[in-house]
Design an enzyme around this catalytic site. Structure first.
Site, PDB file in Angstrom:
ATOM      1  N   ASP A 106      16.329  -1.241 -55.411  1.00  0.00           N
ATOM      2  CA  ASP A 106      16.679   0.107 -55.893  1.00  0.00           C
ATOM      3  C   ASP A 106      15.484   0.865 -56.470  1.00  0.00           C
ATOM      4  OD1 ASP A 106      19.309  -0.016 -55.152  1.00  0.00           O
ATOM      5  OD2 ASP A 106      20.009  -0.751 -57.101  1.00  0.00           O
ATOM      6  N   LYS A 132      21.879   5.030 -62.402  1.00  0.00           N
ATOM      7  CA  LYS A 132      22.388   5.584 -61.130  1.00  0.00           C
ATOM      8  C   LYS A 132      23.842   5.183 -60.938  1.00  0.00           C
ATOM      9  CE  LYS A 132      22.472   1.470 -58.671  1.00  0.00           C
ATOM     10  NZ  LYS A 132      23.677   0.756 -58.338  1.00  0.00           N
TER      11      LYS A 132
HETATM   12  P1  ATP Z   1      21.087  -4.747 -59.917  1.00  0.00           P
HETATM   13  O1  ATP Z   1      22.244  -4.384 -59.063  1.00  0.00           O
HETATM   14  O2  ATP Z   1      19.769  -4.219 -59.417  1.00  0.00           O
HETATM   15  O3  ATP Z   1      21.050  -6.187 -60.348  1.00  0.00           O
HETATM   16  P2  ATP Z   1      22.220  -3.939 -62.420  1.00  0.00           P
HETATM   17  O4  ATP Z   1      22.334  -2.571 -62.994  1.00  0.00           O
HETATM   18  O5  ATP Z   1      23.521  -4.573 -62.043  1.00  0.00           O
HETATM   19  O6  ATP Z   1      21.240  -3.839 -61.203  1.00  0.00           O
HETATM   20  P3  ATP Z   1      20.262  -4.608 -64.419  1.00  0.00           P
HETATM   21  O7  ATP Z   1      20.760  -3.964 -65.662  1.00  0.00           O
HETATM   22  O8  ATP Z   1      19.114  -3.979 -63.740  1.00  0.00           O
HETATM   23  O9  ATP Z   1      21.463  -4.870 -63.411  1.00  0.00           O
HETATM   24  O10 ATP Z   1      19.912  -6.128 -64.804  1.00  0.00           O
HETATM   25  C1  ATP Z   1      19.807  -7.153 -63.862  1.00  0.00           C
HETATM   26  C2  ATP Z   1      19.071  -8.329 -64.490  1.00  0.00           C
HETATM   27  O11 ATP Z   1      17.696  -8.003 -64.615  1.00  0.00           O
HETATM   28  C3  ATP Z   1      19.555  -8.686 -65.889  1.00  0.00           C
HETATM   29  O12 ATP Z   1      20.090  -9.979 -65.840  1.00  0.00           O
HETATM   30  C4  ATP Z   1      18.346  -8.620 -66.791  1.00  0.00           C
HETATM   31  O13 ATP Z   1      18.197  -9.750 -67.596  1.00  0.00           O
HETATM   32  C5  ATP Z   1      17.153  -8.520 -65.842  1.00  0.00           C
HETATM   33  N1  ATP Z   1      16.126  -7.548 -66.304  1.00  0.00           N
HETATM   34  C6  ATP Z   1      14.796  -7.682 -66.260  1.00  0.00           C
HETATM   35  N2  ATP Z   1      14.167  -6.608 -66.752  1.00  0.00           N
HETATM   36  C7  ATP Z   1      15.113  -5.742 -67.121  1.00  0.00           C
HETATM   37  C8  ATP Z   1      15.081  -4.450 -67.687  1.00  0.00           C
HETATM   38  N3  ATP Z   1      13.951  -3.808 -67.990  1.00  0.00           N
HETATM   39  N4  ATP Z   1      16.265  -3.853 -67.918  1.00  0.00           N
HETATM   40  C9  ATP Z   1      17.421  -4.473 -67.590  1.00  0.00           C
HETATM   41  N5  ATP Z   1      17.498  -5.707 -67.080  1.00  0.00           N
HETATM   42  C10 ATP Z   1      16.363  -6.347 -66.833  1.00  0.00           C
END
Ligand code: ATP
Length: 286
Positions: free
Chosen positions: A140, A15
């Protein structure tokens, strides 16, 4: 015993936040937001096998946990708990969405698991039951269950579908480092907000979103302060012809919006040459 090793493949989109106004801080420490989000056509691919002798998670990205803290595994565990069933699952995640990047990859994987399991098991849960599981998993996740452009209010659970977004091409640039969302909010000060104050859900949902005027993210100032390279990425996207460029979520990924696919492709080709940057060409899923 005969074990039925059924398999399903799921696509989990990333997103972007086209607008992210931090409206206030709540007594529980969370921030209230008003945000316009849209999925984009950049996908993780999840392959789920039902019925192996034990459960496992494997992921192609080194920073994603391969245990029961993985958000896709958490979603599957919650789903099966609610269903009162014990089934072992093998979850394989081919990550294309950059991690800790402001693109909601983990939340999207979790939502894909919930909707995928529901359809594969013949819809034991209603949409509102899925939404309530999604809320338990993270802010989210409910948005990704809806999977259409939405205005999100509060901490992200109050959602209104936004039908008046124009289709656009998107070039996403990840500068190659990770940002902790919690850390960005910890450093955030309300005095730093600069987005137009469109305080309520209905007034925002009823107007046309104007890419040139409305594109705004209150969290940019915080993340750019620590990582000035984000500003350089924005400038490069604009130089390559983007109609607007913005950091998504808490960053560090920046996206540029293009009215024409051919212009986006040209910018993508140019920016792909930059060392250390990961560049993706996608569409808004409107
Ligand atoms: P948010 O703002 O929700 O944290 P983001 O896009 O910045 O989203 P993500 O890529 O979702 O961050 O990752 C956040 C953390 O979640 C990472 O540190 C990762 O280790 C952990 N995590 C757990 N499961 C997953 C997954 N299936 N995919 C990505 N990250 C994951």
């Amino acid at each position: 015993m005969k074990v039925n090793m059924r398999q399903m493949k799921l696509l989990a989109p990333a997103k972007v936040n086209l607008f992210l106004n931090v409206v206030g801080k709540r007594p529980d420490g969370y921030h209230d937001l008003l945000s316009l989000m849209s999925c984009v056509s950049l996908y993780d691919v999840l392959t789920v096998t039902f019925g192996p002798p034990y459960s496992s998670v494997v992921c192609s990205h080194k920073d994603v946990p391969e245990d029961d803290t993985n958000l896709a595994a958490k979603a599957a565990a919650l789903f099966l708990r609610r269903l009162g069933k014990k089934v072992h699952l093998k979850i394989k995640i081919d990550k294309s969405i950059p991690v800790a990047a402001g693109l909601g990859g983990g939340s999207s994987d979790a939502a894909a698991m919930l909707t995928g399991m529901n359809s594969n098991l013949n819809f034991p849960f209603s949409k509102s039951q899925l939404m309530s599981m999604a809320e338990e998993l993270g802010a989210d996740v409910p948005f990704f269950i809806i999977s259409k452009p939405c205005i999100a209010q509060g901490i992200g659970y109050k959602l209104k579908v936004c039908n008046n977004l124009d289709p656009m091409s998107v070039v996403l640039v990840n500068p190659g480092f990770e940002v902790s969302t919690a850390e960005v909010y910890r450093k955030f000060k309300l005095s730093l907000t600069k987005c137009k104050k469109v305080y309520n859900l209905s007034t925002f949902a009823d107007r046309e979103f104007n890419v040139l005027e409305d594109l705004c993210n209150d969290l940019e100032t915080v993340t750019i302060n620590d990582f000035p390279e984000i500003e350089t990425v924005k400038e490069e996207l604009l130089k390559q012809g983007a109609a607007g460029a913005l950091m998504s979520g808490s960053g560090p990924t920046v996206f540029g919006l293009f009215f024409k696919r051919a212009e986006a492709k040209k910018a993508f080709n140019e920016l792909s040459k930059k060392e250390g940057w990961k560049t993706y060409l996608a569409e808004l899923l409107v």
